[in-house]
Design a protein around this motif. Structure first.
Motif, PDB file in Angstrom:
ATOM      1  N   ARG A 108      18.412 -46.624 -14.785  1.00 39.88           N
ATOM      2  CA  ARG A 108      19.175 -47.692 -15.431  1.00 39.88           C
ATOM      3  C   ARG A 108      20.265 -47.128 -16.338  1.00 39.88           C
ATOM      4  O   ARG A 108      21.375 -47.660 -16.400  1.00 39.88           O
ATOM      5  CB  ARG A 108      18.241 -48.599 -16.237  1.00 39.88           C
ATOM      6  CG  ARG A 108      18.955 -49.841 -16.768  1.00 39.88           C
ATOM      7  CD  ARG A 108      18.002 -50.854 -17.357  1.00 39.88           C
ATOM      8  NE  ARG A 108      18.694 -52.114 -17.584  1.00 39.88           N
ATOM      9  CZ  ARG A 108      18.119 -53.216 -18.051  1.00 39.88           C
ATOM     10  NH1 ARG A 108      16.818 -53.210 -18.338  1.00 39.88           N
ATOM     11  NH2 ARG A 108      18.822 -54.324 -18.222  1.00 39.88           N
ATOM     12  N   GLY A 112      24.224 -47.763 -15.976  1.00 41.24           N
ATOM     13  CA  GLY A 112      25.078 -48.210 -17.068  1.00 41.24           C
ATOM     14  C   GLY A 112      26.286 -47.314 -17.244  1.00 41.24           C
ATOM     15  O   GLY A 112      27.417 -47.794 -17.442  1.00 41.24           O
ATOM     16  N   HIS A 137      23.154 -52.037 -20.159  1.00 42.16           N
ATOM     17  CA  HIS A 137      22.155 -51.282 -19.404  1.00 42.16           C
ATOM     18  C   HIS A 137      21.748 -50.008 -20.152  1.00 42.16           C
ATOM     19  O   HIS A 137      20.566 -49.653 -20.187  1.00 42.16           O
ATOM     20  CB  HIS A 137      22.702 -50.923 -18.024  1.00 42.16           C
ATOM     21  CG  HIS A 137      22.635 -52.044 -17.032  1.00 42.16           C
ATOM     22  ND1 HIS A 137      21.443 -52.590 -16.611  1.00 42.16           N
ATOM     23  CD2 HIS A 137      23.609 -52.731 -16.370  1.00 42.16           C
ATOM     24  CE1 HIS A 137      21.668 -53.560 -15.734  1.00 42.16           C
ATOM     25  NE2 HIS A 137      22.977 -53.661 -15.575  1.00 42.16           N
TER      26      HIS A 137
END
Length: 259
Positions: A108, A112, A137
């Protein structure tokens, strides 16, 4: 709006492992930073090699992370003519990876970072949306794994490289401070490659803000043994820091601001 990858990490740059459920990686020495700061030609060869290996094993976790991190680095390199294409490829890779492993903080965090890098290449109207999506994120990844060195390093590198107007300076300073303290308390989590990247990018961040802690950080970066594409950049930054701050005694460390 850029990420070193980890130049990444940026580095820079980076917690790489988590939901479907991927194996969790907790040691920053696993981060794929071998080509951080290398010339475009070197990274082009590395990319071809990783892509060939991944073609034979398309679901290999480590290879996907390694390729994605390299693509993010290429995407932030203004000297590389393939930077925009690399940004598109990094975004596609990590978007699919995140869809498969939504509970993996490292994946994640990389997703991001890829979103914020993508903001550099879209029309002006769409830039804030991509940047905000990326930051959301990154922050969620750190919230899910606050003690994961890799996740912190990804966010630190990202936040230190984007324009100050986006309000990520406080995040960058806090993450670098946390990482420096973590290095003192858990040295086993930091390989020489990761230490060099951390000290250099934290030192450069401090130098650009005329913070005398840069001298201590860049001196530590230069003291890490081994060859690295970052070494010439470290020496250049260290000379600048010495010229500016070498006569100032008893300067605090960045970590002490966090204590």
């Amino acid at each position: 709006m850029i990420l070193p990858s980890a130049r990444a990490f940026a580095i820079l740059g980076l917690g790489l492992g988590f939901g479907l459920l991927m194996p969790a990686h907790g040691v920053a020495g696993e981060l794929p930073l071998d080509n951080l700061g290398a010339d475009p030609a070197v990274k082009k060869i590395a990319r071809a090699q990783i892509e060939a290996a991944l073609a034979a094993d398309p679901k290999n976790y480590d290879l996907r992370i390694k390729l994605g991190a390299l693509l993010c680095d290429i995407a932030t390199d203004s000297d590389d003519s393939n930077s925009e294409h690399a940004s598109d490829a990094a975004l596609a890779l990590f978007k699919d990876f995140y869809a498969e492993a939504p509970n993996d903080p490292e994946v994640r965090a990389f997703y991001g970072s890829a979103c914020t890098i993508h903001a550099e290449y879209v029309f002006l109207f769409f830039k804030p949306g991509w940047a905000d999506k990326g930051f959301a994120h990154l922050d969620a990844a750190v919230a899910a794994a606050p003690d994961n060195v890799n996740v912190r390093l990804i966010r630190a590198l990202n936040s230190s490289e984007v324009p100050s107007i986006l309000g990520r300076d406080k995040v960058a300073r806090e993450d670098f401070a946390w990482l420096l303290l973590r290095r003192e308390s858990h040295p086993e989590e930091f390989s020489p490659v990761i230490q060099r990247a951390l000290y250099f990018y934290a030192g450069r961040y401090a130098l650009l803000r005329e913070d005398p802690t840069c001298l201590d950080l860049l001196t530590k970066a230069a003291a890490i043994p081994g060859d690295s594409p970052l070494n010439p950049k470290i020496q250049t930054a260290l000379l600048q820091a010495r010229a500016k701050f070498a006569t100032e005694p008893n300067h605090p460390t960045l970590a002490s601001h966090h204590a």
